[in-house]
Design a protein around this motif. Structure first.
Motif, short mmCIF file in Angstrom:
data_model
loop_
_atom_site.label_atom_id
_atom_site.label_comp_id
_atom_site.label_asym_id
_atom_site.label_seq_id
_atom_site.Cartn_x
_atom_site.Cartn_y
_atom_site.Cartn_z
N THR A 27 18.46 122.47 29.81
CA THR A 27 17.32 121.60 29.54
C THR A 27 17.95 120.30 29.07
OG1 THR A 27 16.00 123.50 28.86
CG2 THR A 27 15.20 121.32 28.22
N TYR A 28 17.64 119.21 29.78
CA TYR A 28 18.35 117.96 29.59
C TYR A 28 17.39 116.83 29.26
CZ TYR A 28 21.85 114.33 30.50
OH TYR A 28 22.71 113.29 30.38
N LYS A 29 17.75 116.05 28.27
CA LYS A 29 16.94 114.89 27.89
C LYS A 29 17.59 113.65 28.49
CE LYS A 29 14.87 112.65 23.90
NZ LYS A 29 14.72 112.72 22.45
N LYS A 30 16.91 113.03 29.46
CA LYS A 30 17.44 111.84 30.11
C LYS A 30 17.43 110.65 29.15
CE LYS A 30 15.20 111.29 33.96
NZ LYS A 30 14.46 111.32 35.22
N ILE A 57 12.40 114.94 29.79
CA ILE A 57 13.10 116.21 29.69
C ILE A 57 12.96 116.97 31.00
CG2 ILE A 57 13.18 118.44 28.49
CD1 ILE A 57 12.33 116.93 25.96
N THR A 58 14.10 117.42 31.54
CA THR A 58 14.08 118.16 32.79
C THR A 58 14.90 119.43 32.65
OG1 THR A 58 16.06 117.04 33.65
CG2 THR A 58 13.95 116.04 34.17
N LYS A 59 14.58 120.40 33.49
CA LYS A 59 15.39 121.62 33.59
C LYS A 59 16.25 121.45 34.83
CE LYS A 59 13.03 125.08 31.03
NZ LYS A 59 13.98 125.59 30.08
N ARG A 60 17.53 121.78 34.70
CA ARG A 60 18.46 121.64 35.81
C ARG A 60 19.28 122.92 35.95
NH1 ARG A 60 19.62 115.95 37.00
NH2 ARG A 60 17.97 114.80 35.96
N ASN A 95 20.84 117.88 44.30
CA ASN A 95 21.75 118.22 45.39
C ASN A 95 22.92 117.25 45.51
OD1 ASN A 95 20.49 120.61 46.32
ND2 ASN A 95 18.90 119.34 47.24
N GLU A 96 23.50 116.93 44.35
CA GLU A 96 24.69 116.08 44.33
C GLU A 96 25.38 116.21 42.98
OE1 GLU A 96 23.21 112.18 45.14
OE2 GLU A 96 22.47 111.89 43.11
N GLU A 97 26.59 115.68 42.93
CA GLU A 97 27.33 115.68 41.66
C GLU A 97 26.67 114.70 40.70
OE1 GLU A 97 31.57 115.14 41.81
OE2 GLU A 97 31.75 116.53 43.50
N ARG A 98 26.59 115.14 39.45
CA ARG A 98 26.02 114.30 38.40
C ARG A 98 26.87 114.42 37.14
NH1 ARG A 98 20.66 112.05 38.98
NH2 ARG A 98 20.54 111.78 41.21
N THR A 99 26.76 113.43 36.30
CA THR A 99 27.43 113.44 35.01
C THR A 99 26.36 113.60 33.94
OG1 THR A 99 29.16 111.99 35.85
CG2 THR A 99 28.94 112.15 33.46
N PHE A 100 26.58 114.54 33.03
CA PHE A 100 25.61 114.82 31.96
C PHE A 100 26.27 114.56 30.61
CE2 PHE A 100 24.50 117.48 35.56
CZ PHE A 100 23.15 117.21 35.71
N ARG A 101 25.57 113.84 29.76
CA ARG A 101 26.07 113.61 28.41
C ARG A 101 25.79 114.85 27.59
NH1 ARG A 101 24.58 108.26 25.10
NH2 ARG A 101 23.92 109.63 23.43
N ARG A 151 22.94 115.29 25.06
CA ARG A 151 21.58 115.28 25.60
C ARG A 151 21.18 116.64 26.16
NH1 ARG A 151 21.93 109.60 28.63
NH2 ARG A 151 21.77 108.25 26.82
N ILE A 152 22.11 117.59 26.16
CA ILE A 152 21.76 118.95 26.60
C ILE A 152 21.07 119.63 25.42
CG2 ILE A 152 22.62 121.18 27.37
CD1 ILE A 152 24.95 119.69 28.71
N ILE A 153 19.78 119.90 25.60
CA ILE A 153 18.98 120.48 24.53
C ILE A 153 19.18 121.98 24.45
CG2 ILE A 153 16.61 120.87 23.71
CD1 ILE A 153 15.90 118.21 25.19
N ASP A 154 19.19 122.62 25.61
CA ASP A 154 19.33 124.07 25.67
C ASP A 154 20.15 124.43 26.89
OD1 ASP A 154 18.89 126.68 24.77
OD2 ASP A 154 17.16 126.94 26.08
N ILE A 155 20.77 125.58 26.84
CA ILE A 155 21.63 126.01 27.95
C ILE A 155 21.59 127.53 28.01
CG2 ILE A 155 23.65 126.02 26.45
CD1 ILE A 155 25.29 125.07 28.81
N SER A 156 21.59 128.07 29.23
CA SER A 156 21.57 129.53 29.37
C SER A 156 22.20 129.95 30.68
CB SER A 156 20.13 130.06 29.28
OG SER A 156 19.35 129.53 30.31
N LYS A 157 22.65 131.21 30.69
CA LYS A 157 23.17 131.79 31.93
C LYS A 157 22.00 132.05 32.86
CE LYS A 157 27.12 134.24 29.95
NZ LYS A 157 27.74 135.55 29.74
N ILE A 158 22.26 132.02 34.15
CA ILE A 158 21.24 132.35 35.14
C ILE A 158 21.35 133.84 35.43
CG2 ILE A 158 20.46 131.99 37.51
CD1 ILE A 158 21.37 129.11 37.24
N LYS A 159 20.23 134.52 35.37
CA LYS A 159 20.23 135.97 35.56
C LYS A 159 19.91 136.33 36.99
CE LYS A 159 18.98 136.58 30.83
NZ LYS A 159 18.11 137.03 29.87
#
Length: 114
Positions: A57-60, A65-68, A97-103, A106-114
């Motif tokens: 979950t990323y805050k631009k 706020i978007t989920k990626r 569908n491309e490479e991106r750089t994330f600060r 700004r990553i609010i939450d993170i989780s493994k994909i099940k």
């Protein structure tokens, strides 16, 4: 001599001259936030080392706020901008569908994909 120090300390406390830097609630909050940062970094490094996708979950920059779903292409690296050092992660973003750089901060939450 010891009694004089104690009297001086109590005098400062009574006049609110001496105020501890952190109250216990603030110390607990800081420790909690630091632990969350360590967990996020650990999961990013795990995904990088194991070639796995993760969901963030990323805050631009504009506050949106978007989920990626991303696949890290680098571990976290630091980039010095003036006197500030920011942490970033380069990843393939499946939303764009491309490479991106994330600060990292700004990553609010993170989780493994099940």
């Amino acid at each position: 001599m010891g009694i004089m120090l104690l009297i001086g300390f109590l005098f400062c406390v009574c006049l609110n001259i001496f105020i501890p830097d952190d109250n216990p609630k603030e110390i607990h909050r800081k420790n909690y936030l630091q632990e969350q940062e360590r967990k996020k970094k650990k999961l990013i490094n795990w995904a990088y080392q194991n070639n796995q996708k993760i969901e963030i979950t990323y805050k631009k920059f504009n506050g949106d706020i978007t989920k990626r779903i991303i696949q890290p292409l680098t571990t976290i690296y630091k980039d010095k901008l003036g006197k500030f050092t920011e942490e970033y992660i380069q990843a393939y973003c499946y939303l764009r569908n491309e490479e991106r750089t994330f600060r990292f901060d700004r990553i609010i939450d993170i989780s493994k994909i099940k």
